[in-house]
Design a protein around this motif. Structure first.
Motif, PDB file in Angstrom:
ATOM      1  N   THR A  15       0.829  -1.198   0.000  1.00  0.00           N
ATOM      2  CA  THR A  15       0.000   0.000   0.000  1.00  0.00           C
ATOM      3  C   THR A  15       0.867   1.252   0.000  1.00  0.00           C
ATOM      4  O   THR A  15       2.025   1.228   0.430  1.00  0.00           O
TER       5      THR A  15
ATOM      6  N   SER B  70      -6.939   1.777  -0.110  1.00  0.00           N
ATOM      7  CA  SER B  70      -6.648   0.988   1.085  1.00  0.00           C
ATOM      8  C   SER B  70      -7.005  -0.473   0.839  1.00  0.00           C
ATOM      9  O   SER B  70      -7.766  -0.804  -0.068  1.00  0.00           O
TER      10      SER B  70
ATOM     11  N   LEU C 153      -1.073   1.548   9.985  1.00  0.00           N
ATOM     12  CA  LEU C 153      -1.636   1.523   8.636  1.00  0.00           C
ATOM     13  C   LEU C 153      -3.081   2.003   8.638  1.00  0.00           C
ATOM     14  O   LEU C 153      -3.506   2.736   7.733  1.00  0.00           O
ATOM     15  N   ARG C 154      -3.843   1.618   9.655  1.00  0.00           N
ATOM     16  CA  ARG C 154      -5.251   2.042   9.723  1.00  0.00           C
ATOM     17  C   ARG C 154      -5.355   3.547   9.899  1.00  0.00           C
ATOM     18  O   ARG C 154      -6.151   4.213   9.210  1.00  0.00           O
TER      19      ARG C 154
ATOM     20  N   GLY D  52      -4.929   5.435   6.848  1.00  0.00           N
ATOM     21  CA  GLY D  52      -5.915   5.193   5.800  1.00  0.00           C
ATOM     22  C   GLY D  52      -5.486   4.162   4.779  1.00  0.00           C
ATOM     23  O   GLY D  52      -6.030   4.111   3.672  1.00  0.00           O
ATOM     24  N   ARG D  53      -4.525   3.313   5.146  1.00  0.00           N
ATOM     25  CA  ARG D  53      -4.002   2.328   4.186  1.00  0.00           C
ATOM     26  C   ARG D  53      -4.642   0.959   4.339  1.00  0.00           C
ATOM     27  O   ARG D  53      -4.521   0.114   3.453  1.00  0.00           O
ATOM     28  N   VAL D  54      -5.302   0.708   5.455  1.00  0.00           N
ATOM     29  CA  VAL D  54      -6.095  -0.506   5.625  1.00  0.00           C
ATOM     30  C   VAL D  54      -7.401  -0.147   6.333  1.00  0.00           C
ATOM     31  O   VAL D  54      -7.497   0.872   7.021  1.00  0.00           O
ATOM     32  N   HIS D  55      -8.394  -0.985   6.138  1.00  0.00           N
ATOM     33  CA  HIS D  55      -9.624  -0.890   6.910  1.00  0.00           C
ATOM     34  C   HIS D  55     -10.060  -2.316   7.218  1.00  0.00           C
ATOM     35  O   HIS D  55      -9.801  -3.238   6.450  1.00  0.00           O
TER      36      HIS D  55
END
Length: 386
Positions: free
Chosen positions: A64, A70, A98-99, A102-105
């Motif tokens: 990412t 994301s 990361l969350r 905004g790179r993972v959800h």
């Protein structure tokens, strides 16, 4: 040999995008024993070690960027909440940076029976999107039982009430069986009152260890989708149906001259990470499947190889190559390919015994019947207008 290997890599690249979703199995165990469940190890209490989550988070960080899309981390199982809130928090911790960037959800797919106020606080704190598995009102939910064979319906509703009390939105996945497929209006009305944002209907499949139950027929499925369309037209503001939304998007793009945008969409390889860190590609349902001919569908292990490297070697895997061959055949042979985009890997394997096969009952009831239902409905309305 180099030319052939390059050909497989090129074909993989043409068909697949970078992963948009990573499915993670925090535990094999489930506190329910649904009669149609495909999971072979749902009675084993294996749990993921935090080291696996750390390795996965490190790998996801490499995939990412700050300005790119994301990645969805989907906690699946087993029943993910069965590991308890403290252990689940420990698995979430490596993804926090990361969350926040905004790179993972996160998503969690749960049977809702274990949801408490503590779980609701955790779900809200980490911004976790919640999917609940429920098959309709009590009479349609009889296959969802616990390990003692007792109905889970009241416990599922209790968990849903807690979600609503904490203002946590949720979607629903419903398995449609040979019994419930004849009652779409009752099913849709119940789900609309339940308070979910949307629903996805999984028409029961022959998959994993679920091999003995009768599957709904294409004729039953077409009627189900036709009546679902009719209900949705009258009550569409109350409930979004995943399958109808996908069909509507397809038709919109075609009608507005954006066919290229649809055709250029590539498949998600959907890497699935088991409790031990083993990675399976194409279909989460292939995880925990024993098949020596395909090395149990293992593509690698996250503890020993970064996910990017595992994905980079995907075209060397026999089962991925078989899938690509079948996908080419689908495109050549099937009139529904333009919408469907090709048979699902797990359904090909479990129904036909081969990933390079093409049409499955899943295709017929979940894709083809959806299209023919719309065609039938349009023809009926045209005849009435005339």
């Amino acid at each position: 040999m180099r030319t052939r290997a390059h050909s497989w890599r090129a074909r993989y690249g043409q068909r697949f995008t970078a992963p948009q979703t990573v499915v993670v199995q925090p535990t094999t165990w489930c506190n329910l024993d649904c009669r149609y469940c495909y999971l072979p190890f749902r009675k084993l209490k294996a749990q993921m070690h935090p080291d696996v989550a750390v390795a996965l988070a490190t790998s996801v960080a490499q995939l990412t960027t700050g300005d790119g899309p994301s990645i969805g981390i989907v906690w699946h199982g087993g029943e993910p909440l069965a590991i308890g809130s403290q252990k689940f928090t420990a698995l979430l911790a490596p993804f926090e940076e990361l969350r926040h960037a905004g790179r993972v959800h996160h998503y969690v797919q749960t049977n809702a029976t274990l949801i408490t106020d503590t779980w609701c606080d955790l779900l809200a704190t980490y911004g976790i999107h919640v999917g609940v598995s429920i098959d309709g009102p009590a009479a349609m939910n009889t296959d969802r039982v616990d390990v003692r064979g007792k109905p889970a319906f009241d416990r599922i509703l209790r968990g849903i009430r807690r979600l609503r009390e904490h203002d946590i939105p949720f979607s629903v996945i419903s398995v449609v069986t040979t019994d419930s497929i004849a009652q779409p209006e009752a099913l849709l009305s119940f789900l609309a009152k339940l308070g979910c944002d949307s629903v996805g209907f999984n028409i029961e499949e022959v998959e994993g260890v679920n091999t003995d139950r009768p599957a709904p027929t294409p004729a039953q499925a077409e009627e189900f989708w036709r009546r679902t369309m009719t209900w949705s037209r009258a009550h569409g503001d109350r409930l979004q149906v995943r399958e109808l939304e996908r069909l509507a998007e397809y038709l919109h793009l075609i009608r507005t001259g954006q066919r290229t945008a649809w055709e250029e969409r590539r498949l998600d390889p959907i890497p699935t990470v088991s409790v031990t860190g083993d990675v399976v590609l194409l279909s989460p349902e292939l995880a925990d499947t024993t098949d020596p001919a395909h090395d149990d569908f293992r593509a690698g292990n996250i503890l020993h190889q970064p996910l990017a490297e595992i994905l980079g070697g995907a075209s060397r895997l026999r089962y991925v190559r078989d899938f690509l061959t079948g996908l080419d055949r689908c495109e050549t042979e099937c009139a529904f390919f333009d919408f469907c985009r090709g048979a699902q890997a797990a359904n090909r394997y479990f129904e036909n015994g081969s990933l390079h096969s093409t049409e499955t009952n899943y295709c017929r009831v979940s894709r083809q019947a959806l299209v023919t239902a719309l065609t039938t409905l349009a023809a009926q309305e045209k005849g009435q207008a005339a």
